[in-house]
Design a protein around this motif. Sequence first.
Motif, short mmCIF file in Angstrom:
data_model
loop_
_atom_site.label_atom_id
_atom_site.label_comp_id
_atom_site.label_asym_id
_atom_site.label_seq_id
_atom_site.Cartn_x
_atom_site.Cartn_y
_atom_site.Cartn_z
N SER A 1 -4.06 -0.68 4.75
CA SER A 1 -2.71 -0.47 4.84
C SER A 1 -1.84 -0.82 3.69
O SER A 1 -2.36 -1.54 2.72
CB SER A 1 -1.91 -1.45 5.90
OG SER A 1 -2.43 -2.65 5.40
N ASN A 2 -1.18 0.10 3.20
CA ASN A 2 -0.55 0.20 1.79
C ASN A 2 0.31 -0.78 1.88
O ASN A 2 1.13 -1.07 2.52
CB ASN A 2 0.13 1.67 1.62
CG ASN A 2 -0.84 2.73 1.66
OD1 ASN A 2 -1.78 2.58 0.83
ND2 ASN A 2 -0.51 4.00 1.87
N ALA A 3 0.39 -1.46 0.57
CA ALA A 3 1.28 -2.63 0.54
C ALA A 3 2.55 -2.26 0.16
O ALA A 3 2.83 -0.89 -0.13
CB ALA A 3 1.01 -3.50 -0.77
N ASP A 4 3.62 -3.05 0.17
CA ASP A 4 4.91 -2.56 -0.18
C ASP A 4 5.21 -1.71 -1.28
O ASP A 4 4.77 -2.32 -2.43
CB ASP A 4 5.94 -3.78 -0.03
CG ASP A 4 7.27 -3.81 -0.13
OD1 ASP A 4 7.82 -3.42 -1.37
OD2 ASP A 4 7.91 -3.50 0.70
N VAL A 5 5.65 -0.52 -1.38
CA VAL A 5 5.79 0.16 -2.35
C VAL A 5 6.43 -0.38 -3.78
O VAL A 5 5.99 -0.35 -4.87
CB VAL A 5 6.58 1.41 -2.13
CG1 VAL A 5 6.85 2.32 -3.38
CG2 VAL A 5 5.76 2.24 -1.11
N GLU A 6 7.36 -1.27 -3.17
CA GLU A 6 8.20 -2.02 -4.40
C GLU A 6 7.22 -3.14 -5.19
O GLU A 6 7.22 -3.25 -6.35
CB GLU A 6 9.49 -2.80 -3.94
CG GLU A 6 10.64 -1.78 -3.60
CD GLU A 6 11.02 -0.85 -4.90
OE1 GLU A 6 11.03 -1.56 -5.87
OE2 GLU A 6 11.09 0.34 -4.76
N LYS A 7 6.36 -3.60 -4.11
CA LYS A 7 5.47 -4.91 -4.79
C LYS A 7 4.61 -4.27 -5.65
O LYS A 7 3.87 -4.69 -6.73
CB LYS A 7 4.88 -5.40 -3.58
CG LYS A 7 5.85 -6.43 -2.95
CD LYS A 7 5.10 -7.33 -2.04
CE LYS A 7 5.78 -8.23 -1.25
NZ LYS A 7 5.36 -8.87 -0.04
N ASP B 1 -2.61 -1.54 -5.58
CA ASP B 1 -2.43 -1.75 -4.13
C ASP B 1 -3.74 -2.35 -3.48
O ASP B 1 -3.63 -2.87 -2.57
CB ASP B 1 -2.54 -0.09 -3.65
CG ASP B 1 -2.11 0.00 -2.21
OD1 ASP B 1 -1.51 -0.78 -1.92
OD2 ASP B 1 -2.62 0.97 -1.57
N ILE B 2 -4.88 -1.87 -4.09
CA ILE B 2 -6.08 -2.57 -3.70
C ILE B 2 -6.02 -4.30 -3.84
O ILE B 2 -6.49 -4.86 -2.95
CB ILE B 2 -7.45 -1.94 -4.44
CG1 ILE B 2 -7.70 -0.45 -4.41
CG2 ILE B 2 -8.51 -2.94 -4.28
CD1 ILE B 2 -8.69 0.06 -5.29
N LEU B 3 -5.50 -4.70 -4.93
CA LEU B 3 -5.39 -5.95 -5.09
C LEU B 3 -4.63 -6.71 -4.00
O LEU B 3 -4.99 -7.73 -3.58
CB LEU B 3 -5.12 -6.39 -6.61
CG LEU B 3 -6.22 -6.16 -7.77
CD1 LEU B 3 -5.38 -6.16 -8.93
CD2 LEU B 3 -7.21 -7.43 -7.61
N LEU B 4 -3.22 -6.25 -3.78
CA LEU B 4 -2.46 -6.56 -3.00
C LEU B 4 -3.15 -6.46 -1.54
O LEU B 4 -3.06 -7.38 -0.56
CB LEU B 4 -1.23 -5.88 -2.99
CG LEU B 4 -0.17 -6.07 -4.15
CD1 LEU B 4 0.92 -5.06 -4.24
CD2 LEU B 4 0.54 -7.54 -4.18
N GLY B 5 -3.83 -5.50 -1.32
CA GLY B 5 -4.45 -5.31 0.00
C GLY B 5 -5.68 -6.02 0.41
O GLY B 5 -5.85 -6.57 1.52
N ARG B 6 -6.00 -6.90 -0.83
CA ARG B 6 -7.05 -7.85 -0.41
C ARG B 6 -6.72 -9.27 -0.51
O ARG B 6 -7.53 -10.15 -0.68
CB ARG B 6 -8.21 -7.49 -1.72
CG ARG B 6 -8.91 -6.43 -1.56
CD ARG B 6 -10.23 -6.16 -2.35
NE ARG B 6 -10.89 -4.92 -1.98
CZ ARG B 6 -11.87 -4.57 -2.68
NH1 ARG B 6 -12.47 -5.19 -3.59
NH2 ARG B 6 -12.46 -3.34 -2.33
#
Length: 563
Positions: A12-18, A34-39
């Motif tokens: 799932s894609n993380a928040d676009v602003e983040k 996005d990968i780092l936030l998703g992990r």
Amino acid sequence: MEFLKKQWNHSSNADVEKVKHLSDELRMHPLVADILLGRGFKTIKDIQSFLEPNLNNLRDPFQFRHMNLAVELLQDAIVNNWQIIILGDYDVDGITATALVLDFLKSCGVEKVDYFIPNRIKHGYGLTEASTDILLERNADLVITVDNGITAAGEIHRLNDAGIKTIVTDHHLADADLLPSGIVINPNHPECEYSFKKISGCGVALKLVMALRKSLRKLDWWTSARPEPNLRNSLDLAALGTVADVVPLLDENRIITYHGLKVMNDNPRLAIQVLKKLKKVETITSRTLAFQFAPLMNAAGRLKDADIAVRFLLSNDRQEAEEIAIMLDSTNAERREKESEMIQIALKLADEQKNNRALILVSPDFHEGVNGIVATRLVENFNKPVLVLSENEGKIKGSGRSIPEFNLKEVLSDCSDLLERFGGHAAAAGCSLIPENLKAFRDRFIALCDERLPVSVIPKLQLDGTLDYPELNEQFVKQLNRLQPFGEGNPEPLFSVDTPEGPFSSLKQKHVKWNLQGNVEIIGWNCSETFTNSLPSQLAVNLGFNEFQGKHSIQLTIQDIQI
């Protein structure tokens, strides 16, 4: 290669602003952010700590239960010149742990130190009755187990009764009924509060020598004639053991592996130099350890004696190291041949059980040292729990592998009254039993599978995003490589791409290849027949750099397809 049908799940894609904030702050490609936030890395500090693993973030080894007691006992043994024997395991984690502790004790000036790694066939795994007999014959004053011992209550008691002191170091899950008495260092001991439970057996051994080195420093043990060892030089062994044991490459395991790989590439010991030359490796990565170096070490324990691998890792004689490396490589080739023969037998037996929720395959033609590998291949092929058991001299013994939905260790525990011995993890375990109990064991095991497995188990493939070919460039791949080392818990990023419209080339009538614009290529190993019969609509690929015959390219390697 046959592709088992999988359900593709896009992270799932993380928040676009983040994503934008992180991308701007760290000058990072949005997809990498996005990968780092998703992990699960939520803050800049967390991400920087992940991208730049720091040895200062290793926990204090004295947080382990009984570490103080172990160090005090070892100090007595060193000062009073006791006979010390290290009891290792025959897999890579145990081999590297044995080498690490042995090397450190010798650097402490210990003269009466030796090691023993049980033969898989003769002695069984770890501290068994047979291996205890050997230790008693060797007149040890102190036995240190590495990567084993947590279920050896009876054997530890027997050694203690004979006047032999013991220190158990292990990382396997503990069984309350089989816990040994005395000094036990294991993050998974029910009374141990060490917060990182997923450290490897070699990682635990590293913690032991870290604590001992610090304690000896306070005793003014280190002198100009006996200099204090730099344990950074031992991180290569710890990295090899950690990657080979398939523990999550996060937290302390990531720190150990990251710096261990730097040691291997910047200042390799003789054994690593020899392996690099033998396997024609330029840069060592976690993939190198998992698929090129570790299989050679493992082959010794699977088909012969693992003590030769310890000798190899600690060798300072180039001729000796090269001769052992060639022997290990030859043994690994023999292992591959045996594996191929066993898989053919296993597939025939599996066909007879195709309606079962699990496979329990028994044959006198199965080699005990290769059972685990064959079980792994069958799980990949059938996506169900598999036990591969050798029948030999009135005993049935072997290894199993499982799927995420089924805890193999728990189920073996629920069948323990029918087993002589068992142990392992949720995903990989081993057991032994007498032939008279085979039918009852099979029936109960299958019944537990029916009870605990979902009706339909479709393997899942987690994708990290979707790529368009125009966005592929060297800067993006370099940023992805900052997420290394890859492995369990930190998988190599996987992306979906559309299958190129142009025709592919067939290499050696086995592999497929597309050459795209610029320096981008797609390679699919051993899947020419699949692609010839039906061209997929999408590919799941990993990204990396490929250097071949002076040509530098971005290479997309196919891991799965969707028709």
